[in-house]
Design a protein around this motif. Structure first.
Motif, PDB file in Angstrom:
ATOM      1  N   SER A 266       0.837  -1.197   0.000  1.00 41.87           N
ATOM      2  CA  SER A 266       0.000   0.000   0.000  1.00 41.87           C
ATOM      3  C   SER A 266       0.876   1.251   0.000  1.00 41.87           C
ATOM      4  O   SER A 266       2.073   1.201   0.321  1.00 41.87           O
ATOM      5  CB  SER A 266      -0.904   0.006   1.237  1.00 41.87           C
ATOM      6  N   ASP A 267       0.258   2.395  -0.336  1.00 33.55           N
ATOM      7  CA  ASP A 267       0.999   3.660  -0.318  1.00 33.55           C
ATOM      8  C   ASP A 267       1.496   3.978   1.089  1.00 33.55           C
ATOM      9  O   ASP A 267       2.597   4.528   1.264  1.00 33.55           O
ATOM     10  CB  ASP A 267       0.114   4.806  -0.825  1.00 33.55           C
ATOM     11  N   ALA A 268       0.697   3.644   2.096  1.00 33.48           N
ATOM     12  CA  ALA A 268       1.100   3.898   3.484  1.00 33.48           C
ATOM     13  C   ALA A 268       2.321   3.051   3.852  1.00 33.48           C
ATOM     14  O   ALA A 268       3.246   3.531   4.531  1.00 33.48           O
ATOM     15  CB  ALA A 268      -0.058   3.595   4.434  1.00 33.48           C
ATOM     16  N   GLN A 269       2.336   1.802   3.408  1.00 36.01           N
ATOM     17  CA  GLN A 269       3.491   0.933   3.684  1.00 36.01           C
ATOM     18  C   GLN A 269       4.739   1.448   2.971  1.00 36.01           C
ATOM     19  O   GLN A 269       5.830   1.463   3.545  1.00 36.01           O
ATOM     20  CB  GLN A 269       3.171  -0.499   3.258  1.00 36.01           C
ATOM     21  N   TRP A 270       4.582   1.863   1.700  1.00 40.20           N
ATOM     22  CA  TRP A 270       5.740   2.401   0.988  1.00 40.20           C
ATOM     23  C   TRP A 270       6.242   3.684   1.637  1.00 40.20           C
ATOM     24  O   TRP A 270       7.445   3.936   1.722  1.00 40.20           O
ATOM     25  CB  TRP A 270       5.431   2.655  -0.480  1.00 40.20           C
ATOM     26  N   SER A 271       5.338   4.524   2.127  1.00 47.33           N
ATOM     27  CA  SER A 271       5.734   5.759   2.797  1.00 47.33           C
ATOM     28  C   SER A 271       6.601   5.440   4.018  1.00 47.33           C
ATOM     29  O   SER A 271       7.607   6.124   4.270  1.00 47.33           O
ATOM     30  CB  SER A 271       4.491   6.550   3.214  1.00 47.33           C
ATOM     31  N   GLU A 272       6.229   4.407   4.750  1.00 47.45           N
ATOM     32  CA  GLU A 272       7.033   3.997   5.906  1.00 47.45           C
ATOM     33  C   GLU A 272       8.403   3.489   5.464  1.00 47.45           C
ATOM     34  O   GLU A 272       9.429   3.814   6.064  1.00 47.45           O
ATOM     35  CB  GLU A 272       6.285   2.922   6.692  1.00 47.45           C
ATOM     36  N   ILE A 273       8.417   2.692   4.394  1.00 42.44           N
ATOM     37  CA  ILE A 273       9.692   2.172   3.873  1.00 42.44           C
ATOM     38  C   ILE A 273      10.578   3.325   3.406  1.00 42.44           C
ATOM     39  O   ILE A 273      11.789   3.339   3.671  1.00 42.44           O
ATOM     40  CB  ILE A 273       9.437   1.185   2.708  1.00 42.44           C
ATOM     41  N   ALA A 274       9.986   4.308   2.721  1.00 44.18           N
ATOM     42  CA  ALA A 274      10.765   5.432   2.193  1.00 44.18           C
ATOM     43  C   ALA A 274      11.445   6.206   3.314  1.00 44.18           C
ATOM     44  O   ALA A 274      12.596   6.650   3.178  1.00 44.18           O
ATOM     45  CB  ALA A 274       9.857   6.353   1.380  1.00 44.18           C
TER      46      ALA A 274
END
Length: 377
Positions: A231-239
């Motif tokens: 999800s976009d939220a998961q990618w935001s955390e990874i970033a």
């Protein structure tokens, strides 16, 4: 006035990309030392690292040129500091299972009633991400904290013998302790939401293999979304975590570089630049959810003879901001002519961030310096 030249290191094209922590607590051990005087240096090293003098002596007498990772872990866990981890009733078989099921190394008839064997089993389980619970999980946390204090002492002892390869191997153990993974595992396993399966999928990406954090960040949004299926939220955390993983560049200055003579001390001023994805970010604590305490990001800087790989100078530093500098000293060779050196920067907390550069110095013959060489025209 003295003449100085600023030079940028030539990066080794075969070296992985790497990254860095601060300078106030930096230390340096001169390469003029010899392992024969470990008995004299032992008390000072023990005091510096707050460990037993017996542990320092054991490290010194156990290390050999043939020591590899498995042997290094054996030596590390032989330290006196692990003697307190007594084996409780019922734990012997659990320890045996951890050792026998370890995917990396095999062991023949380990004495699973020994506290040092227990410490080794808990350390290997951490690297392999084998789940633990109860008292063993609590013991493992203490083992990790003690190991973090012991590894820099082990590196210091190795330095006295001048073995760059073995020192680097010990530094990798520090990364493994911090991240809870083997040094040969994918760098991507340091990120949230990444499993071995997802890391393998990234490696086999049809659009180009993705094996590092830097590869991942450079992907186009659509390609990354299709690859990760997060999800976009998961990618935001990874970033956000990607930005905390260091990407460094080195430059240096050698005062009086054109006038270095055989046998003199060479001073190398190293400038460390830490690249940030967002310039407003600061270097915070290491992202290490599998390590039980907050940890500041540290680096070992090493200068070696490029031809022999002999370790000549070493310093451990801690980088707080996006720009830092430190000085390394080592002796010029007794022979004149061009001499090539390698500069390594090895992180103590993240895997896959280390860098290597080459530089050369033209060494002149001994003799009196001409003071006119230091005057402006």
């Amino acid at each position: 006035m003295a003449i100085s030249t600023t030079i940028v290191f030539r990066r080794d094209s075969g070296a992985p990309r790497n990254h860095d922590r601060t300078m106030e607590d930096a230390y340096e051990i001169s390469s003029f030392l010899n392992s024969d005087i470990i008995r004299l240096l032992g008390p000072a090293l023990a005091s510096k690292h707050k460990i037993s003098h017996t542990t320092i002596e054991r490290f010194s007498t156990s290390l050999t040129e043939e020591t590899e990772l498995k042997g290094l872990l054996e030596i590390l866990t032989s330290a006196d500091e692990f003697a307190r981890f007594s084996v409780r009733p019922g734990e012997e078989e659990l320890i045996r299972d951890l050792l026998m099921n370890n995917p990396r190394f095999s062991f023949d008839n380990p004495n699973c009633r020994d506290s040092h064997v227990k410490a080794k089993a808990l350390l290997l389980a951490h690297f392999s991400r084998q789940p633990l619970s109860g008292d063993l999980a609590a013991d493992q946390e203490q083992v990790l904290v003690i190991a973090t204090r012991l590894v820099p002492a082990l590196v210091d002892v190795i330095f006295l013998d001048g073995s760059r390869w073995l020192a680097n191997c010990a530094m990798k153990v520090s990364q493994m302790v911090t991240q809870g993974t083997w040094e040969s595992d994918s760098m991507l396993l340091q990120l949230p939401y990444f499993s071995k399966e997802l890391a393998q999928k990234c490696e086999k990406n049809p659009g180009g293999s993705v094996t590092t954090v830097f590869d991942l960040v450079e992907l186009e949004d659509n390609e990354r979304r299709e690859l990760l299926q997060l999800s976009d939220a998961q990618w935001s955390e990874i970033a956000k975590i990607c930005n905390r993983i260091p990407d460094i560049n080195l430059a240096f200055n050698i005062p009086d570089r054109e006038e270095i003579r055989a046998g003199e001390v060479i001073n190398v001023e190293v400038f460390i630049e830490r690249n940030l994805l967002w310039r407003t970010d600061k270097v915070g604590p290491v992202y290490a959810p599998r390590y039980p305490k907050l940890k500041q990001e540290g680096w070992w800087l090493m200068v070696t003879d490029a031809a022999t790989d002999e370790l000549l100078s070493m310093k451990r530093v801690y980088v707080k901001g996006d720009s830092n500098n430190v000085r390394l000293d080592f002796a010029a060779p007794g022979q004149t002519g061009r001499k090539w050196y390698a500069m390594y920067a090895t992180c103590d907390s993240y895997i896959g961030c280390d860098v290597k550069y080459y530089f050369s110095i033209d060494v002149k013959g001994t003799g009196a310096r001409n003071e006119e060489d230091y005057m402006e025209e």
